[in-house]
Design a protein around this motif. Structure first.
Motif, PDB file in Angstrom:
ATOM      1  N   ASN A 258     -49.792  -7.205  86.837  1.00 17.42           N
ATOM      2  CA  ASN A 258     -51.128  -6.863  87.314  1.00 17.42           C
ATOM      3  C   ASN A 258     -51.699  -5.716  86.503  1.00 17.42           C
ATOM      4  O   ASN A 258     -50.960  -4.899  85.960  1.00 17.42           O
ATOM      5  N   ILE A 259     -53.016  -5.655  86.459  1.00 16.31           N
ATOM      6  CA  ILE A 259     -53.683  -4.522  85.838  1.00 16.31           C
ATOM      7  C   ILE A 259     -54.003  -3.525  86.938  1.00 16.31           C
ATOM      8  O   ILE A 259     -54.671  -3.854  87.912  1.00 16.31           O
ATOM      9  N   LYS A 260     -53.507  -2.318  86.812  1.00 15.34           N
ATOM     10  CA  LYS A 260     -53.740  -1.240  87.776  1.00 15.34           C
ATOM     11  C   LYS A 260     -54.694  -0.248  87.111  1.00 15.34           C
ATOM     12  O   LYS A 260     -54.341   0.416  86.149  1.00 15.34           O
ATOM     13  N   GLY A 261     -55.941  -0.210  87.619  1.00 15.07           N
ATOM     14  CA  GLY A 261     -56.962   0.631  87.020  1.00 15.07           C
ATOM     15  C   GLY A 261     -57.371   1.788  87.905  1.00 15.07           C
ATOM     16  O   GLY A 261     -57.395   1.673  89.127  1.00 15.07           O
ATOM     17  N   THR A 262     -57.680   2.917  87.278  1.00 13.20           N
ATOM     18  CA  THR A 262     -58.220   4.085  87.977  1.00 13.20           C
ATOM     19  C   THR A 262     -59.332   4.672  87.137  1.00 13.20           C
ATOM     20  O   THR A 262     -59.323   4.575  85.908  1.00 13.20           O
ATOM     21  N   GLY A 263     -60.309   5.267  87.812  1.00  8.40           N
ATOM     22  CA  GLY A 263     -61.416   5.899  87.107  1.00  8.40           C
ATOM     23  C   GLY A 263     -62.426   6.433  88.091  1.00  8.40           C
ATOM     24  O   GLY A 263     -62.094   6.731  89.245  1.00  8.40           O
ATOM     25  N   ALA A 264     -63.675   6.530  87.642  1.00 10.77           N
ATOM     26  CA  ALA A 264     -64.746   7.078  88.479  1.00 10.77           C
ATOM     27  C   ALA A 264     -66.067   6.441  88.092  1.00 10.77           C
ATOM     28  O   ALA A 264     -66.218   5.917  86.983  1.00 10.77           O
ATOM     29  N   ASP A 265     -67.017   6.495  89.017  1.00 13.37           N
ATOM     30  CA  ASP A 265     -68.356   5.991  88.703  1.00 13.37           C
ATOM     31  C   ASP A 265     -69.238   7.152  88.249  1.00 13.37           C
ATOM     32  O   ASP A 265     -68.789   8.308  88.193  1.00 13.37           O
ATOM     33  N   ILE A 266     -70.491   6.853  87.928  1.00 17.61           N
ATOM     34  CA  ILE A 266     -71.381   7.880  87.371  1.00 17.61           C
ATOM     35  C   ILE A 266     -71.742   8.958  88.383  1.00 17.61           C
ATOM     36  O   ILE A 266     -72.237  10.013  88.004  1.00 17.61           O
ATOM     37  N   ASN A 267     -71.465   8.713  89.665  1.00 17.38           N
ATOM     38  CA  ASN A 267     -71.718   9.720  90.695  1.00 17.38           C
ATOM     39  C   ASN A 267     -70.466  10.514  91.049  1.00 17.38           C
ATOM     40  O   ASN A 267     -70.493  11.329  91.952  1.00 17.38           O
ATOM     41  N   GLY A 268     -69.357  10.242  90.372  1.00 12.78           N
ATOM     42  CA  GLY A 268     -68.118  10.962  90.614  1.00 12.78           C
ATOM     43  C   GLY A 268     -67.211  10.327  91.652  1.00 12.78           C
ATOM     44  O   GLY A 268     -66.135  10.855  91.937  1.00 12.78           O
ATOM     45  N   GLU A 269     -67.625   9.195  92.236  1.00 11.27           N
ATOM     46  CA  GLU A 269     -66.773   8.518  93.219  1.00 11.27           C
ATOM     47  C   GLU A 269     -65.565   7.914  92.515  1.00 11.27           C
ATOM     48  O   GLU A 269     -65.683   7.270  91.473  1.00 11.27           O
ATOM     49  N   GLN A 270     -64.379   8.123  93.099  1.00 11.64           N
ATOM     50  CA  GLN A 270     -63.158   7.559  92.537  1.00 11.64           C
ATOM     51  C   GLN A 270     -63.150   6.039  92.723  1.00 11.64           C
ATOM     52  O   GLN A 270     -63.520   5.542  93.783  1.00 11.64           O
ATOM     53  N   VAL A 271     -62.722   5.318  91.699  1.00 13.35           N
ATOM     54  CA  VAL A 271     -62.660   3.863  91.714  1.00 13.35           C
ATOM     55  C   VAL A 271     -61.250   3.459  91.301  1.00 13.35           C
ATOM     56  O   VAL A 271     -60.695   4.006  90.343  1.00 13.35           O
ATOM     57  N   SER A 272     -60.667   2.515  92.040  1.00 14.69           N
ATOM     58  CA  SER A 272     -59.345   2.003  91.671  1.00 14.69           C
ATOM     59  C   SER A 272     -59.290   0.511  91.974  1.00 14.69           C
ATOM     60  O   SER A 272     -60.029   0.011  92.820  1.00 14.69           O
ATOM     61  N   PHE A 273     -58.429  -0.186  91.254  1.00 19.12           N
ATOM     62  CA  PHE A 273     -58.274  -1.620  91.491  1.00 19.12           C
ATOM     63  C   PHE A 273     -56.902  -2.093  91.050  1.00 19.12           C
ATOM     64  O   PHE A 273     -56.216  -1.442  90.273  1.00 19.12           O
ATOM     65  N   ASP A 274     -56.547  -3.250  91.591  1.00 20.35           N
ATOM     66  CA  ASP A 274     -55.330  -3.962  91.215  1.00 20.35           C
ATOM     67  C   ASP A 274     -55.763  -5.405  90.951  1.00 20.35           C
ATOM     68  O   ASP A 274     -56.178  -6.101  91.866  1.00 20.35           O
ATOM     69  N   LEU A 275     -55.706  -5.817  89.705  1.00 21.81           N
ATOM     70  CA  LEU A 275     -56.178  -7.132  89.285  1.00 21.81           C
ATOM     71  C   LEU A 275     -54.994  -7.981  88.842  1.00 21.81           C
ATOM     72  O   LEU A 275     -54.322  -7.660  87.858  1.00 21.81           O
ATOM     73  N   PRO A 276     -54.704  -9.082  89.564  1.00 19.58           N
ATOM     74  CA  PRO A 276     -53.599  -9.943  89.154  1.00 19.58           C
ATOM     75  C   PRO A 276     -53.952 -10.758  87.910  1.00 19.58           C
ATOM     76  O   PRO A 276     -55.041 -11.304  87.821  1.00 19.58           O
TER      77      PRO A 276
END
Length: 146
Positions: free
Chosen positions: A125-143
């Motif tokens: 799986n792809i495990k992603g972390t980051g943020a949006d342009i407003n500073g909100e944390q974004v994470s995902f797990d993509l099989p």
């Protein structure tokens, strides 16, 4: 001495002002502009199917699991996430070694944008972390199917 000091102070002040104002500006990314800049892959996609992504980002919707159209190969891929709005994403590997890692970005029709880094897990799986342009944390797990 005073004559040389004035241009130096002016240059430093101007540089600091430009640096501060540049940091405060949001990236100029729009959904239509991002979509138009996408280039075809260097090689054909080996995966082209619908998968379920676990995505935590309020811009997509109130849930965390969404149908996602995945097109990918060994270099990276593209995704369409079907939530409250259909958002487009891209991920690209930085290297050819395992465990793989790279960067990702997602943009939505309301021009919200998020970006970050990912790593490939032992399960594929792809495990992603980051943020949006407003500073909100974004994470995902993509099989990534085998």
């Amino acid at each position: 001495m005073k004559m040389r000091l004035f241009p130096l102070i002016t240059a430093i002040s101007l540089s600091a002002t430009l640096l501060i104002s540049g940091c405060a500006n949001r990236p100029n990314i729009t959904y239509d502009g991002w979509k138009a800049r996408q280039t075809p892959p260097r090689m054909d996609y080996t995966h082209n199917e619908i998968v379920k992504i676990n995505l935590n980002w309020s811009r997509i919707g109130p849930f965390s699991r969404y149908d996602t159209w995945l097109r990918s190969n060994v270099f990276g891929g593209q995704i369409d996430v079907y939530g409250a709005q259909t958002c487009l994403g891209k991920f690209v590997r930085n290297d050819g070694m395992l465990p793989a890692n790279g960067w990702w970005e997602i943009v939505c029709p309301d021009d919200s944008y998020a970006a970050g880094n990912f790593r490939l897990t032992e399960l594929g799986n792809i495990k992603g972390t980051g943020a949006d342009i407003n500073g909100e944390q974004v994470s995902f797990d993509l099989p990534i199917p085998n």
